[in-house]
Design a protein around this motif. Structure first.
Motif, PDB file in Angstrom:
ATOM      1  N   CYS A 145      19.536  41.875  39.609  1.00 36.15           N
ATOM      2  CA  CYS A 145      18.241  42.236  40.185  1.00 36.15           C
ATOM      3  C   CYS A 145      18.178  43.706  40.587  1.00 36.15           C
ATOM      4  CB  CYS A 145      17.951  41.363  41.401  1.00 36.15           C
ATOM      5  SG  CYS A 145      17.849  39.604  40.992  1.00 36.15           S
ATOM      6  N   ILE A 146      17.023  44.287  40.322  1.00 34.99           N
ATOM      7  CA  ILE A 146      16.724  45.669  40.685  1.00 34.99           C
ATOM      8  C   ILE A 146      15.438  45.634  41.502  1.00 34.99           C
ATOM      9  CG2 ILE A 146      16.097  47.949  39.802  1.00 34.99           C
ATOM     10  CD1 ILE A 146      17.676  47.081  37.208  1.00 34.99           C
ATOM     11  N   LEU A 147      15.460  46.301  42.654  1.00 31.89           N
ATOM     12  CA  LEU A 147      14.290  46.319  43.528  1.00 31.89           C
ATOM     13  C   LEU A 147      13.526  47.625  43.396  1.00 31.89           C
ATOM     14  CD1 LEU A 147      15.908  44.741  46.682  1.00 31.89           C
ATOM     15  CD2 LEU A 147      13.975  43.805  45.431  1.00 31.89           C
ATOM     16  N   GLN A 191      18.751  48.529  53.064  1.00 34.04           N
ATOM     17  CA  GLN A 191      19.799  47.706  53.661  1.00 34.04           C
ATOM     18  C   GLN A 191      19.648  46.248  53.211  1.00 34.04           C
ATOM     19  OE1 GLN A 191      19.681  47.594  57.973  1.00 34.04           O
ATOM     20  NE2 GLN A 191      21.923  47.549  58.076  1.00 34.04           N
ATOM     21  N   ALA A 192      18.433  45.735  53.213  1.00 38.94           N
ATOM     22  CA  ALA A 192      18.184  44.365  52.765  1.00 38.94           C
ATOM     23  C   ALA A 192      18.531  44.212  51.289  1.00 38.94           C
ATOM     24  CB  ALA A 192      16.723  43.985  53.012  1.00 38.94           C
ATOM     25  N   ALA A 193      18.259  45.233  50.490  1.00 38.39           N
ATOM     26  CA  ALA A 193      18.595  45.196  49.058  1.00 38.39           C
ATOM     27  C   ALA A 193      20.099  45.085  48.863  1.00 38.39           C
ATOM     28  CB  ALA A 193      18.061  46.447  48.359  1.00 38.39           C
ATOM     29  N   ILE A 194      20.855  45.830  49.648  1.00 42.39           N
ATOM     30  CA  ILE A 194      22.318  45.770  49.553  1.00 42.39           C
ATOM     31  C   ILE A 194      22.814  44.384  49.943  1.00 42.39           C
ATOM     32  CG2 ILE A 194      24.461  46.634  50.602  1.00 42.39           C
ATOM     33  CD1 ILE A 194      22.992  49.396  50.765  1.00 42.39           C
ATOM     34  N   LYS A 195      22.303  43.855  51.034  1.00 42.57           N
ATOM     35  CA  LYS A 195      22.712  42.513  51.486  1.00 42.57           C
ATOM     36  C   LYS A 195      22.375  41.448  50.449  1.00 42.57           C
ATOM     37  CE  LYS A 195      22.630  43.246  56.452  1.00 42.57           C
ATOM     38  NZ  LYS A 195      21.979  42.923  57.724  1.00 42.57           N
ATOM     39  N   ALA A 196      21.281  41.640  49.737  1.00 42.52           N
ATOM     40  CA  ALA A 196      20.860  40.671  48.722  1.00 42.52           C
ATOM     41  C   ALA A 196      21.603  40.867  47.398  1.00 42.52           C
ATOM     42  CB  ALA A 196      19.352  40.764  48.497  1.00 42.52           C
ATOM     43  N   ARG A 197      22.483  41.835  47.346  1.00 46.48           N
ATOM     44  CA  ARG A 197      23.302  42.146  46.158  1.00 46.48           C
ATOM     45  C   ARG A 197      22.452  42.628  44.980  1.00 46.48           C
ATOM     46  NH1 ARG A 197      27.029  36.891  46.340  1.00 46.48           N
ATOM     47  NH2 ARG A 197      24.962  36.030  46.252  1.00 46.48           N
ATOM     48  N   ALA A 198      21.481  43.458  45.272  1.00 49.05           N
ATOM     49  CA  ALA A 198      20.683  44.070  44.203  1.00 49.05           C
ATOM     50  C   ALA A 198      21.550  45.108  43.488  1.00 49.05           C
ATOM     51  CB  ALA A 198      19.441  44.730  44.785  1.00 49.05           C
ATOM     52  N   ILE A 199      21.301  45.276  42.205  1.00 48.81           N
ATOM     53  CA  ILE A 199      22.033  46.274  41.414  1.00 48.81           C
ATOM     54  C   ILE A 199      21.589  47.676  41.783  1.00 48.81           C
ATOM     55  CG2 ILE A 199      22.380  47.146  39.053  1.00 48.81           C
ATOM     56  CD1 ILE A 199      23.826  44.546  39.596  1.00 48.81           C
ATOM     57  N   ASP A 200      20.279  47.828  42.048  1.00 43.60           N
ATOM     58  CA  ASP A 200      19.760  49.155  42.367  1.00 43.60           C
ATOM     59  C   ASP A 200      18.488  49.010  43.194  1.00 43.60           C
ATOM     60  OD1 ASP A 200      19.547  51.934  42.370  1.00 43.60           O
ATOM     61  OD2 ASP A 200      19.875  52.093  40.212  1.00 43.60           O
ATOM     62  N   TYR A 201      18.118  50.097  43.838  1.00 40.55           N
ATOM     63  CA  TYR A 201      16.919  50.177  44.667  1.00 40.55           C
ATOM     64  C   TYR A 201      16.231  51.474  44.262  1.00 40.55           C
ATOM     65  CZ  TYR A 201      14.164  50.710  48.996  1.00 40.55           C
ATOM     66  OH  TYR A 201      13.161  50.862  49.914  1.00 40.55           O
ATOM     67  N   LYS A 259      17.884  53.355  32.984  1.00 37.65           N
ATOM     68  CA  LYS A 259      19.295  53.530  33.337  1.00 37.65           C
ATOM     69  C   LYS A 259      19.770  52.394  34.256  1.00 37.65           C
ATOM     70  CE  LYS A 259      22.482  56.981  35.211  1.00 37.65           C
ATOM     71  NZ  LYS A 259      22.609  58.312  35.786  1.00 37.65           N
ATOM     72  N   ALA A 260      18.951  52.020  35.228  1.00 40.76           N
ATOM     73  CA  ALA A 260      19.306  50.928  36.144  1.00 40.76           C
ATOM     74  C   ALA A 260      19.411  49.599  35.399  1.00 40.76           C
ATOM     75  CB  ALA A 260      18.281  50.832  37.270  1.00 40.76           C
ATOM     76  N   VAL A 261      18.472  49.343  34.501  1.00 32.51           N
ATOM     77  CA  VAL A 261      18.517  48.104  33.717  1.00 32.51           C
ATOM     78  C   VAL A 261      19.739  48.114  32.804  1.00 32.51           C
ATOM     79  CG1 VAL A 261      17.336  46.745  31.933  1.00 32.51           C
ATOM     80  CG2 VAL A 261      16.040  47.658  33.882  1.00 32.51           C
ATOM     81  N   GLN A 262      20.049  49.261  32.232  1.00 31.00           N
ATOM     82  CA  GLN A 262      21.239  49.376  31.384  1.00 31.00           C
ATOM     83  C   GLN A 262      22.505  49.046  32.191  1.00 31.00           C
ATOM     84  OE1 GLN A 262      21.899  53.325  29.764  1.00 31.00           O
ATOM     85  NE2 GLN A 262      22.862  52.437  27.946  1.00 31.00           N
ATOM     86  N   GLN A 263      22.592  49.532  33.408  1.00 25.05           N
ATOM     87  CA  GLN A 263      23.742  49.231  34.268  1.00 25.05           C
ATOM     88  C   GLN A 263      23.807  47.733  34.565  1.00 25.05           C
ATOM     89  OE1 GLN A 263      26.305  51.136  35.207  1.00 25.05           O
ATOM     90  NE2 GLN A 263      27.186  49.324  36.152  1.00 25.05           N
ATOM     91  N   ALA A 264      22.673  47.124  34.832  1.00 22.74           N
ATOM     92  CA  ALA A 264      22.623  45.683  35.083  1.00 22.74           C
ATOM     93  C   ALA A 264      23.089  44.907  33.854  1.00 22.74           C
ATOM     94  CB  ALA A 264      21.208  45.272  35.478  1.00 22.74           C
ATOM     95  N   LEU A 265      22.679  45.354  32.676  1.00 25.08           N
ATOM     96  CA  LEU A 265      23.097  44.681  31.442  1.00 25.08           C
ATOM     97  C   LEU A 265      24.597  44.843  31.190  1.00 25.08           C
ATOM     98  CD1 LEU A 265      20.090  45.489  29.095  1.00 25.08           C
ATOM     99  CD2 LEU A 265      20.698  43.272  30.101  1.00 25.08           C
ATOM    100  N   LEU A 266      25.157  45.982  31.552  1.00 28.48           N
ATOM    101  CA  LEU A 266      26.605  46.166  31.420  1.00 28.48           C
ATOM    102  C   LEU A 266      27.347  45.173  32.307  1.00 28.48           C
ATOM    103  CD1 LEU A 266      26.946  50.070  31.308  1.00 28.48           C
ATOM    104  CD2 LEU A 266      27.394  48.448  29.446  1.00 28.48           C
ATOM    105  N   GLU A 267      26.851  44.974  33.512  1.00 31.83           N
ATOM    106  CA  GLU A 267      27.458  43.979  34.394  1.00 31.83           C
ATOM    107  C   GLU A 267      27.289  42.572  33.827  1.00 31.83           C
ATOM    108  OE1 GLU A 267      26.850  44.230  38.597  1.00 31.83           O
ATOM    109  OE2 GLU A 267      26.764  46.426  38.540  1.00 31.83           O
TER     110      GLU A 267
END
Length: 179
Positions: free
Chosen positions: A80-82, A93-103, A115-123
């Motif tokens: 997830c990306i917020l 802070q809430a995004a980090i707690k929710a384990r978002a890939i990026d904000y 770039k953020a979606v690409q990082q999420a896809l790599l994970e």
């Protein structure tokens, strides 16, 4: 190929983000939802790899979406990306707690979102590879369990193989600590 879900209550934002060249990231399908409820309907029906969601929406927020996704423990948990129009610390802070890939802050630059979606896809690829290796390992063990039992342990149990011979054979297979 991957599937992306974009969640935003603003139709213009949805259409703009959906029109990016996602195929360059091997995303074959882009889903759109205008609410958290519609997002869950889509995640329930499709194998979503990445969710890009606005934080502030009427009713339930993007953070609510991610937190509930984490609670439901989907077989393949989407990354997830917020997105937010606000740079408030408590949202980050809430995004980090929710384990978002990026904000990312709105208006988001196309390159930053890609770039953020690409990082999420790599994970996601890393997770899929780890899952594949684990499944293959279990399959290999199951396939060879009968052979191991018959050729190693059965002769020892019937007295046809000494304790010392069993230890040597187990060391050969790098099985050293049987207690």
């Amino acid at each position: 190929m991957y599937e992306l879900l974009i969640v935003d209550d603003e139709e213009a934002t949805l259409q703009g983000l959906a029109s990016l060249h996602w195929e360059q990231l091997q995303i074959s399908r882009v889903h759109c939802a205008t609410s958290v409820k519609k997002a869950f309907d889509i995640v329930s029906a499709f194998s979503i790899d990445v969710i890009v969601t606005d934080i502030r929406m009427p009713g339930r927020s993007g953070i609510d979406l991610i937190q509930e996704m984490n609670e439901r423990q989907w077989e393949q948990q989407p990354k997830c990306i917020l997105l937010s129009g606000y740079s408030e610390f408590n949202y980050a802070q809430a995004a980090i707690k929710a384990r978002a890939i990026d904000y990312l802050l709105k208006p988001v630059h196309d390159e930053d979102l890609i770039k953020a979606v690409q990082q999420a896809l790599l994970e996601r690829m890393k997770e899929k590879k780890e899952q594949y290796v684990q499944e293959k390992s279990v399959e290999t063990i199951k396939t060879h369990l009968t052979h191991i039992s018959e050729s190693i342990f059965q002769p020892w149990l019937t007295g046809d193989k000494s304790d010392e011979a069993l230890k040597i054979e187990l060391q050969h297979y790098e099985i050293n600590n049987l207690s």
